[in-house]
Design an enzyme around this catalytic site. Structure first.
Site: not given
Length: 256
Positions: A9-11, A97, A99, A169, A175, A214, A235-236
Site C-alpha cells: 500500500n503505497w498510500k 483502511h 485512515e 491491521e 506506521g 509495521s 506500508g512503508g
C-alpha cells in the site's frame, strides 16, 4: 492450501520516476520467486504508468488500488469508479483502511457497500479491519474485528467473502514502528477465521487473512510461520524494492 498475498500500500507517495524505478526494481528482486502473490497499490494518478511498466515486467505483479467509489459514473467530483480501476488493469482494491475510516468517516456499513460494488464488478476486495489502541487495551479487539466483518456478512452473506482478502491491521501498529507479536497476531487471525467459520467452515478455510502494521523484512518470517496468517499488507517497507521483495520472499519460503 492458501497461497499468501503480499500487497504494498503505497498510500500518498509516488512520482513518475519513483513508480517506474520501484516496479522495475521489484521485478528484478522477484526473479525466480514463486508460491506468493505480490501486489502493489499505487495512488490512482499513477495507475496508468504502473500498468505500462508492469506489462513489461518478467514477473506477474498484480496491480491494485487504494480505494473505490460506489458509483460507476456521474456527478461525483474527485471520485474513482470500479469501472475506471478495471480499465487500468487494477484487480485488488483496498477498502476500509483505518485512515479512510478515520479521516473520511467511512462507517462499517459504507465499507460493506464498497465491498459489494467490487464483487459485482469482479474485483477483489481487500477488506481492512482492526482496532484502536484503546480498544486493544480494553480487550475489544475480537469484537471490533467481528463487527467490521459482520457488516459484509449480514448484508451479502458469508459467501461474499469467498475470493476476497481480509487484512487485519491493528491501528496502533500502522506506521508507528510498533507491531503485534506473531503470537498475538495469530491469535486474532485464528479468531477471525473462527468467527467466519460459524457461518461457513469452507469459506473460513479458504479466505486469505493478511497481517498489516509495521511489517518489515526483520519480522515478516515470524508472522508467516503462523498457520492463520496468509501474507501481509505492507506500508512503508513497500516503498523500497529490496525490503518489499524480502517480505514477499519470506512468505514464499513459509509456503514452500
Amino acid at each position: 492450501m492458501r497461497q499468501p498475498v503480499v500487497m504494498g500500500n503505497w498510500k500518498l507517495n509516488g512520482s513518475k520516476e519513483m513508480v517506474a524505478s520501484l516496479i522495475k526494481g521489484l521485478d528484478a528482486e522477484l526473479n525466480g520467486v514463486s508460491g506468493v502473490t505480490v501486489a502493489i497499490a499505487p495512488p490512482h494518478l499513477y495507475l496508468d504508468l504502473a500498468e505500462q511498466v508492469l506489462d513489461k515486467a518478467a514477473n506477474k505483479i498484480v496491480l491494485g488500488a487504494q480505494n473505490v467509489d460506489l458509483k460507476d459514473s456521474g456527478a461525483f467530483t474527485g471520485d474513482v469508479s470500479p469501472v475506471m480501476l478495471k480499465d487500468f488493469g487494477a484487480t485488488h482494491i483496498i477498502i476500509g483502511h483505518s485512515e479512510r475510516r478515520e479521516y473520511h468517516n467511512e462507517s462499517d456499513e459504507y465499507v460493506a457497500e464498497k465491498f459489494a460494488v467490487l464483487k459485482a464488478h469482479g474485483l477483489v476486495p481487500v477488506l481492512c479491519i482492526g482496532e484502536t489502541e484503546a480498544q486493544n487495551e480494553a480487550g475489544e479487539t475480537e469484537a471490533v474485528c467481528a463487527r467490521q466483518i459482520d457488516a459484509v456478512i449480514k448484508t451479502q452473506g458469508v459467501e461474499a467473502l469467498d475470493g476476497a482478502i481480509i487484512a487485519y491491521e491493528p491501528i496502533w501498529a500502522i506506521g508507528t514502528g510498533k507491531a503485534a507479536t506473531a503470537e498475538d497476531a495469530q491469535r486474532i487471525h485464528a479468531s477471525i477465521r473462527a468467527h467466519i467459520a460459524k457461518e461457513s467452515a469452507d469459506v473460513a478455510e479458504k479466505v486469505i487473512i493478511q497481517y498489516g502494521g509495521s511489517v518489515k523484512p526483520e519480522n515478516a518470517a515470524s508472522y508467516f510461520a503462523q498457520p492463520d496468517i496468509d501474507g501481509a499488507l505492507v506500508g512503508g517497507a513497500s516503498l523500497d524494492a529490496v525490503s518489499f521483495a524480502a517480505i514477499a520472499k519470506a512468505a514464499a519460503e513459509a509456503n514452500a
